[in-house]
Write a protein that holds these residues in place. Structure first.
Motif, PDB file in Angstrom:
ATOM      1  N   ASP A 145      -0.281   5.789 -15.307  1.00  0.00           N
ATOM      2  CA  ASP A 145       0.907   6.551 -14.916  1.00  0.00           C
ATOM      3  C   ASP A 145       0.806   8.026 -15.298  1.00  0.00           C
ATOM      4  O   ASP A 145       1.610   8.841 -14.847  1.00  0.00           O
ATOM      5  CB  ASP A 145       2.172   5.931 -15.517  1.00  0.00           C
ATOM      6  CG  ASP A 145       2.208   6.034 -17.031  1.00  0.00           C
ATOM      7  OD1 ASP A 145       1.147   5.884 -17.671  1.00  0.00           O
ATOM      8  OD2 ASP A 145       3.301   6.262 -17.574  1.00  0.00           O
ATOM      9  N   GLN A 146      -0.207   8.376 -16.110  1.00  0.00           N
ATOM     10  CA  GLN A 146      -0.437   9.772 -16.477  1.00  0.00           C
ATOM     11  C   GLN A 146      -1.701  10.336 -15.815  1.00  0.00           C
ATOM     12  O   GLN A 146      -2.137  11.436 -16.150  1.00  0.00           O
ATOM     13  CB  GLN A 146      -0.572   9.884 -18.002  1.00  0.00           C
ATOM     14  CG  GLN A 146       0.701   9.539 -18.752  1.00  0.00           C
ATOM     15  CD  GLN A 146       1.836  10.481 -18.402  1.00  0.00           C
ATOM     16  OE1 GLN A 146       1.708  11.696 -18.520  1.00  0.00           O
ATOM     17  NE2 GLN A 146       2.952   9.929 -17.956  1.00  0.00           N
ATOM     18  N   LEU A 183      -4.111  11.917 -12.900  1.00  0.00           N
ATOM     19  CA  LEU A 183      -4.119  12.764 -11.711  1.00  0.00           C
ATOM     20  C   LEU A 183      -5.248  12.276 -10.811  1.00  0.00           C
ATOM     21  O   LEU A 183      -6.417  12.283 -11.206  1.00  0.00           O
ATOM     22  CB  LEU A 183      -4.334  14.224 -12.091  1.00  0.00           C
ATOM     23  CG  LEU A 183      -4.283  15.235 -10.943  1.00  0.00           C
ATOM     24  CD1 LEU A 183      -2.880  15.273 -10.316  1.00  0.00           C
ATOM     25  CD2 LEU A 183      -4.677  16.632 -11.438  1.00  0.00           C
ATOM     26  N   ARG A 204       0.505  10.240 -12.271  1.00  0.00           N
ATOM     27  CA  ARG A 204       1.047  11.560 -12.573  1.00  0.00           C
ATOM     28  C   ARG A 204       1.283  12.318 -11.271  1.00  0.00           C
ATOM     29  O   ARG A 204       2.322  12.929 -11.060  1.00  0.00           O
ATOM     30  CB  ARG A 204       0.078  12.344 -13.461  1.00  0.00           C
ATOM     31  CG  ARG A 204       0.573  13.741 -13.814  1.00  0.00           C
ATOM     32  CD  ARG A 204      -0.504  14.558 -14.525  1.00  0.00           C
ATOM     33  NE  ARG A 204      -0.812  14.019 -15.832  1.00  0.00           N
ATOM     34  CZ  ARG A 204      -0.147  14.315 -16.947  1.00  0.00           C
ATOM     35  NH1 ARG A 204       0.888  15.146 -16.899  1.00  0.00           N
ATOM     36  NH2 ARG A 204      -0.512  13.787 -18.096  1.00  0.00           N
ATOM     37  N   ASP A 205       0.271  12.276 -10.381  1.00  0.00           N
ATOM     38  CA  ASP A 205       0.380  12.917  -9.075  1.00  0.00           C
ATOM     39  C   ASP A 205      -0.896  12.628  -8.295  1.00  0.00           C
ATOM     40  O   ASP A 205      -1.873  12.113  -8.838  1.00  0.00           O
ATOM     41  CB  ASP A 205       0.583  14.424  -9.207  1.00  0.00           C
ATOM     42  CG  ASP A 205       1.366  15.020  -8.046  1.00  0.00           C
ATOM     43  OD1 ASP A 205       1.503  14.332  -7.005  1.00  0.00           O
ATOM     44  OD2 ASP A 205       1.844  16.156  -8.165  1.00  0.00           O
TER      45      ASP A 205
END
Length: 272
Positions: free
Chosen positions: A159-160, A162, A189-190
Motif C-alpha cells: 500500500d506504500q 509506487l 501509493r500511486d
C-alpha cells in the motif's frame, strides 16, 4: 574467448552503439518531425528517426561483430553464426520523442545462446547511461557521477509502493489495462505511466519505482532493462513461474514482487 572476455567485448560494443544512436536521436531530431509509418494501430507510430537509429545500430554491429545475429524493433532480423544475438530497440518511447517529452531511450541487449549477458539503456535527455553485465551488478553514469552502483529501494508494504505501468496501442487492450489499473491503484501509493518500458525498468533498478508491470511488451522492450533490474537486486518475471514475456512483464524489489505478481495473476492482467 572465455565468458568474461566475451562479456567485456559485448559491453564495449553495446555502450558504443547506444551512445551513438542516442546522440543521433538527441542532436538530429528535426523540428518538423512527423510520423513515418504506423504498426499495430494508428497510434502505434514510427518516425524517420526510429528508422535512422536502427540503421546506424545495425551498421555498427555489422562492422564490430559481423557474425552476430540482430533482432530490432523496426525490422532488423538477421541470423548469426557466433551464438550472440543483439536485441535492440532503437527508440523506446517513440510517442514521447515525437511530442518532445524527455522519457525515451535506446535499449541494447546482447544474448549468448539465449541468455542475456549484457544490457545497456541510454537515456539521453536524462544524461544517464544504465548498464549491466550478468553476474557483475548494474551501474549508471549520469549527472550524479560515473559508475554509480544501482540498488533497488528497500521494499515497502504494497500500500506504500509506487508502481509503474504502461498501456498498449490496441483500443480493446488499452481499455482492459485501464480497468486493471483502476482496480490496483487503491491498494498502492500511486501508479506512474512513463511511456518507456526500458526507462521504467531502469527506474526500478535505481529505486525510483518500487515495481513495474506491463502486458504486451516485446523482447526488444525489456531485454536490456530486465537484466539491469535483476542485477540491481530486483526480481523479474511474467506470470508465476514464467520469465518476462509479451504476455506479462513484472519487475519489483524482492518484498513487492510476490504480492504484485499475485495481484496481477488474480486480476487476469495477462490477457485482454
Amino acid at each position: 574467448m572465455n565468458d568474461e572476455n566475451l562479456k567485456a567485448e559485448l559491453l564495449r560494443v553495446a555502450l558504443e552503439v547506444a551512445r551513438r544512436a542516442g546522440e543521433l536521436l538527441r542532436d538530429g531530431r528535426p523540428d518538423d518531425l512527423a510520423v513515418a509509418a504506423t504498426k499495430s494501430s494508428s497510434v502505434d507510430v514510427v518516425t524517420e528517426m526510429d528508422l535512422a537509429a536502427e540503421k546506424l545500430i545495425t551498421q555498427i554491429l555489422a562492422e564490430r561483430r559481423p557474425e552476430d545475429g540482430v533482432l530490432g524493433e523496426e525490422g532488423a532480423a538477421t541470423e548469426g553464426s557466433s551464438g550472440v544475438r543483439w536485441v535492440v530497440d532503437p527508440l523506446d518511447g517513440t510517442v514521447n520523442y515525437l511530442y518532445g517529452l524527455p522519457t525515451w531511450a535506446v535499449s541494447v541487449a546482447a544474448e549468448y545462446r539465449g541468455e542475456t549477458l549484457v544490457g545497456v539503456v541510454e537515456a539521453p535527455m536524462r544524461r544517464e547511461t544504465y548498464r549491466a553485465v550478468l553476474g557483475g551488478g548494474a551501474y549508471v553514469d549520469g549527472p550524479a557521477g560515473p559508475e554509480r552502483r544501482l540498488a533497488v529501494r528497500s521494499s515497502p508494504s504494497l500500500d506504500q509502493a509506487l508502481i509503474g505501468t504502461g498501456f498498449g496501442y490496441l483500443a480493446e487492450r488499452r481499455r482492459r489495462q485501464a480497468e486493471i489499473a483502476g482496480q490496483l491503484i487503491p491498494g498502492f501509493r500511486d501508479i506512474r505511466r512513463g511511456g518507456s518500458a526500458a526507462v521504467d525498468l531502469c527506474d526500478v533498478a535505481a529505486g525510483r519505482l518500487d515495481g513495474y508491470y506491463e502486458r504486451g511488451l516485446n523482447p526488444w522492450d525489456y531485454a536490456a532493462g530486465d537484466l539491469i533490474a535483476r542485477e540491481a537486486g530486483a526480481l523479474t518475471g511474467g506470470r508465476p513461474g514464467s520469465p518476462a514475456s509479451p504476455e506479462l512483464t513484472v519487475a519489483a524489489s524482492p518484498g513487492v514482487f510476490p504480492p504484485l505478481q499475485g495481484l496481477l495473476e488474480d486480476l487476469g492482467a495477462w490477457h485482454d
